[in-house]
Design a protein around this motif. Structure first.
Motif, short mmCIF file in Angstrom:
data_model
loop_
_atom_site.label_atom_id
_atom_site.label_comp_id
_atom_site.label_asym_id
_atom_site.label_seq_id
_atom_site.Cartn_x
_atom_site.Cartn_y
_atom_site.Cartn_z
N TRP A 162 40.87 5.68 56.86
CA TRP A 162 41.27 5.43 55.47
C TRP A 162 41.45 6.74 54.70
N GLY A 163 41.64 7.82 55.41
CA GLY A 163 41.84 9.11 54.75
C GLY A 163 40.57 9.78 54.28
N GLU A 164 39.41 9.28 54.74
CA GLU A 164 38.15 9.87 54.33
C GLU A 164 37.94 11.22 55.00
N ALA A 165 37.09 12.03 54.40
CA ALA A 165 36.84 13.37 54.93
C ALA A 165 36.10 13.29 56.26
N PRO A 166 36.24 14.32 57.11
CA PRO A 166 35.49 14.34 58.38
C PRO A 166 33.99 14.20 58.12
N GLY A 167 33.36 13.37 58.94
CA GLY A 167 31.93 13.13 58.80
C GLY A 167 31.58 11.94 57.94
N ASN A 168 32.50 11.53 57.08
CA ASN A 168 32.24 10.34 56.27
C ASN A 168 32.31 9.09 57.14
N VAL A 169 31.36 8.19 56.97
CA VAL A 169 31.31 6.95 57.73
C VAL A 169 31.67 5.80 56.80
N THR A 170 32.72 5.06 57.14
CA THR A 170 33.11 3.90 56.35
C THR A 170 32.39 2.65 56.85
N PHE A 171 32.41 1.61 56.00
CA PHE A 171 31.83 0.35 56.43
C PHE A 171 32.55 -0.17 57.68
N GLU A 172 33.85 0.03 57.78
CA GLU A 172 34.59 -0.43 58.95
C GLU A 172 34.08 0.24 60.21
N GLU A 173 33.82 1.53 60.16
CA GLU A 173 33.30 2.23 61.33
C GLU A 173 31.93 1.68 61.73
N ALA A 174 31.07 1.46 60.73
CA ALA A 174 29.74 0.92 61.03
C ALA A 174 29.84 -0.49 61.60
N PHE A 175 30.74 -1.29 61.07
CA PHE A 175 30.91 -2.66 61.57
C PHE A 175 31.41 -2.65 63.01
N THR A 176 32.29 -1.71 63.34
CA THR A 176 32.81 -1.63 64.70
C THR A 176 31.70 -1.31 65.70
N VAL A 177 30.69 -0.58 65.25
CA VAL A 177 29.53 -0.30 66.09
C VAL A 177 28.72 -1.56 66.34
N GLN A 178 28.51 -2.37 65.28
CA GLN A 178 27.71 -3.60 65.37
C GLN A 178 28.51 -4.76 64.77
N PRO A 179 29.42 -5.36 65.54
CA PRO A 179 30.36 -6.32 64.96
C PRO A 179 29.95 -7.79 65.02
#
Length: 612
Positions: free
Chosen positions: A475-492
């Motif tokens: 989503w254009g976030e800076a390197p190192g930033n974790v979005t809710f989508e990334e966290a959800f993909t880990v535990q979906p």
């Protein structure tokens, strides 16, 4: 023209009764050998049937990133190096899969597309936030004809699976638990046949979905039997399989052969959500043999074979010789192999990895006189879903629509990491991401309840579905930033966290279950929280400590885990003996809150589990 033949209720009831009788017979005596179906040359006019197949899509609409979006395609030995390295390619994404399938069908008037289960479940947020309705729409769009169900089709229970097949909407509170059914007001369900031959309502012979489908292309009839693995209850939450019975794959399919033959169907393909794993590949460089990770096309022709312990092997060896081919899945592995049937003849067995990274292109020669497949004609090849083709516009439209809808939730930055946090396990089975998730569970206040705060957390490694990657920026976030989508993909999975009481002796028994019982064939090392540590050697458990003190067998400890493990999943039945069980909130919410509270997060040393 392809026509669908729907089995009548009478036929389905007959098939179920035969299957039930077959299961009973198999429990009482050795299975009778089916009549041999010897390979034979065609003795009539023939046509070539193209069968395109894939498996374990898991809602990966967008091209998967990281290791989930790569496959090994070759190997390289650098100058001066003694160990070869893998050469990988970025593959997958339903926009590309649809284009590749459309291109593959060109020039093939007799073509069918099938799948071997886990189309949905354990999906990225783009599909999971909408109860996987987008993935079913995507499967309709790429012209899927038939699919078996897999274990993940049961993640939300069989009624939800039936909704996936038949359509309709859920009154889910318009976004409760970050999910929203039918945002556009309608969901048509699957336009393909969803099959579940070996899943019946408990105490009956009634299958929850059709057992088989017959496809008729200009007079060429092919029967498909679809099944999930019989062990589905051990790898799905108890609520997901409540009220169901999962029957033996071989007995079920063999019992359906005469049912299909009664309808004039001699060409039969089994779609089964169970599979195998290729062993290491032998790779040659300048005449020297090296043992390397298998490439996508290694087994079983190019230097690799299926591991002898692969569960698909005994299934394939015992399915009726009248069955012409097996499309498998579940293990997320690529292979094209032949396994001998009970009559001693070779039969093709395929699997196309996972996440839409591969598809299998099979040619079946159909003899119009015998109305059967010429077994010696069957040829299969796994094909890479490369990203150098045009995106399918209809699939892109589905992705764009749901990406717009999910954006406010998915793009929210919830924390930061200082480097990749991965699922990669060390020799003892511990991973940095497993440590992080276990710590998040331990810190979640929703599980405290009336029985006190947990002191130990345990997480199943199979529930960790992706890595947290430092450079990811969907989503254009800076390197190192974790979005809710990334966290959800880990535990979906939207599992609930559960706290419960176990004695020290029961905790030791749980640890022993990591390599015994159902897990004897392959260890499942539970990820554990900070302060808890243990050692093991082979299958012998060593010292177990909490905050540096030995665990006492007679003492009671408060433990937190997810509802899947709490229900005895993954071969850990001791959880079922726990006392004072208390349900908290969703695991993803606890994970997200922990990342917010502990950012920027840096993974620590892997010192909780040691192996000798």
């Amino acid at each position: 023209m392809v026509s669908r033949i729907t089995p009548s209720p009478k036929r389905l009831a007959s098939a179920a009764a035969i299957a039930a009788a077959a299961v009973l017979a198999l429990t009482m005596a050795a299975p009778a050998q089916a009549a041999p179906k010897a390979p034979h040359p065609a003795n009539g006019p023939t046509v070539d049937i193209q069968l395109l197949s894939f498996n374990d899509f898991h809602g990966n609409l967008e091209a998967p990133g990281g290791s989930s979006g790569r496959l090994v395609v070759d190997h390289r030995l650098a100058d001066g190096a003694t160990t070869p390295t893998d050469v990988t390619a970025n593959v997958g994404g339903v926009e590309y899969l649809a284009t590749h399938l459309a291109q593959a069908r060109q020039g093939h008037p007799y073509s069918l597309t099938v799948a071997a289960g886990d189309l949905i479940g354990a999906s990225p947020l783009l599909s999971g936030a909408f109860h996987d309705e987008p993935s079913i729409l995507a499967m309709n769009t790429l012209k899927l004809d038939v699919s078996a169900v897999g274990n993940h089709e049961f993640d939300e229970g069989y009624q939800e699976l039936q909704r996936m097949a038949n359509g309709g909407c859920i009154a889910d509170g318009d976004g409760a638990n970050n999910q929203n059914s039918c945002p556009d007001g309608v969901f048509p369900g699957a336009s393909f046949d969803y099959l579940a031959a070996n899943v019946v309502k408990s105490g009956t012979d009634e299958t929850i979905l059709p057992a088989y489908a017959i496809k008729n292309i200009n007079g060429v009839k092919i029967g498909f039997i679809g099944m999930t693995l019989k062990d589905t209850p051990s790898i799905v939450t108890a609520a997901g399989v409540a009220g169901l019975e999962f029957r033996d794959e071989v007995a079920t399919a063999n019992a359906l052969v005469p049912v299909l033959r009664e309808q004039g169907v001699n060409a039969i393909v089994v779609l089964v959500h169970q599979g195998g794993a290729p062993g290491q590949q032998t790779w040659y460089h300048d005449g020297t043999a090296y043992t390397v990770n298998p490439s996508y096309d290694a087994a079983c022709a190019n230097g690799a074979q299926l591991d002898p312990s692969s569960p698909i092997i005994p299934i394939a060896k015992n399915l009726d010789p009248a069955i012409d081919m097996i499309v498998s899945g579940h293990t997320h592995q690529p292979y094209v192999c032949t396994i001998t049937d009970p009559a001693g003849h070779d039969r093709m067995v395929t699997s196309a990895s996972s996440f839409g990274r591969l598809y299998t292109d099979t040619t079946l020669t159909y003899d119009r006189r015998t109305q059967d497949i010429v077994r010696t004609s069957v040829k299969s090849e796994n094909m890479l879903v490369t990203r150098d083709v045009a995106k399918d516009r209809a699939e892109t439209a589905i992705i764009d629509r749901y990406r717009e809808l999910v954006a406010p939730i998915a793009s929210k930055v919830i924390g930061q990491i200082t480097a990749d946090v991965t699922r990669l396990q060390n020799d003892a089975g511990e991973s940095a991401l497993g440590d992080l998730i276990a710590d998040a569970q331990l810190a979640d206040p929703s599980v405290v309840g009336p029985y006190g705060a947990p002191v130990i957390a345990m997480m199943n490694p199979g529930g960790i579905r992706a890595d947290l990657t430092y450079l990811a920026s969907s989503w254009g976030e800076a390197p190192g930033n974790v979005t809710f989508e990334e966290a959800f993909t880990v535990q979906p999975f939207n599992n609930y966290l559960v706290s419960l009481d176990l004695t020290g002796a029961q905790i030791r028994q749980l640890l022993a279950e990591q390599w015994s019982g159902p897990n004897a064939a392959g260890k499942k090392i539970l990820q554990v929280s900070v302060g808890f540590a243990y050692s093991y050697s082979g299958t012998t458990l060593g010292e177990v400590t909490l905050n540096g003190q030995p665990l006492e067998d007679g003492a009671t400890y408060r433990v937190v885990t997810n509802n899947f493990l709490a229900g005895g999943g993954d071969g850990f039945p001791t959880f079922l003996d726990a006392q004072n069980v208390y349900f908290g909130g969703l695991d993803i919410d606890g994970f997200a809150a922990y990342l917010t509270a502990h950012g920027p997060y840096t993974a620590g040393a892997l010192e909780r589990i040691t192996a000798g």
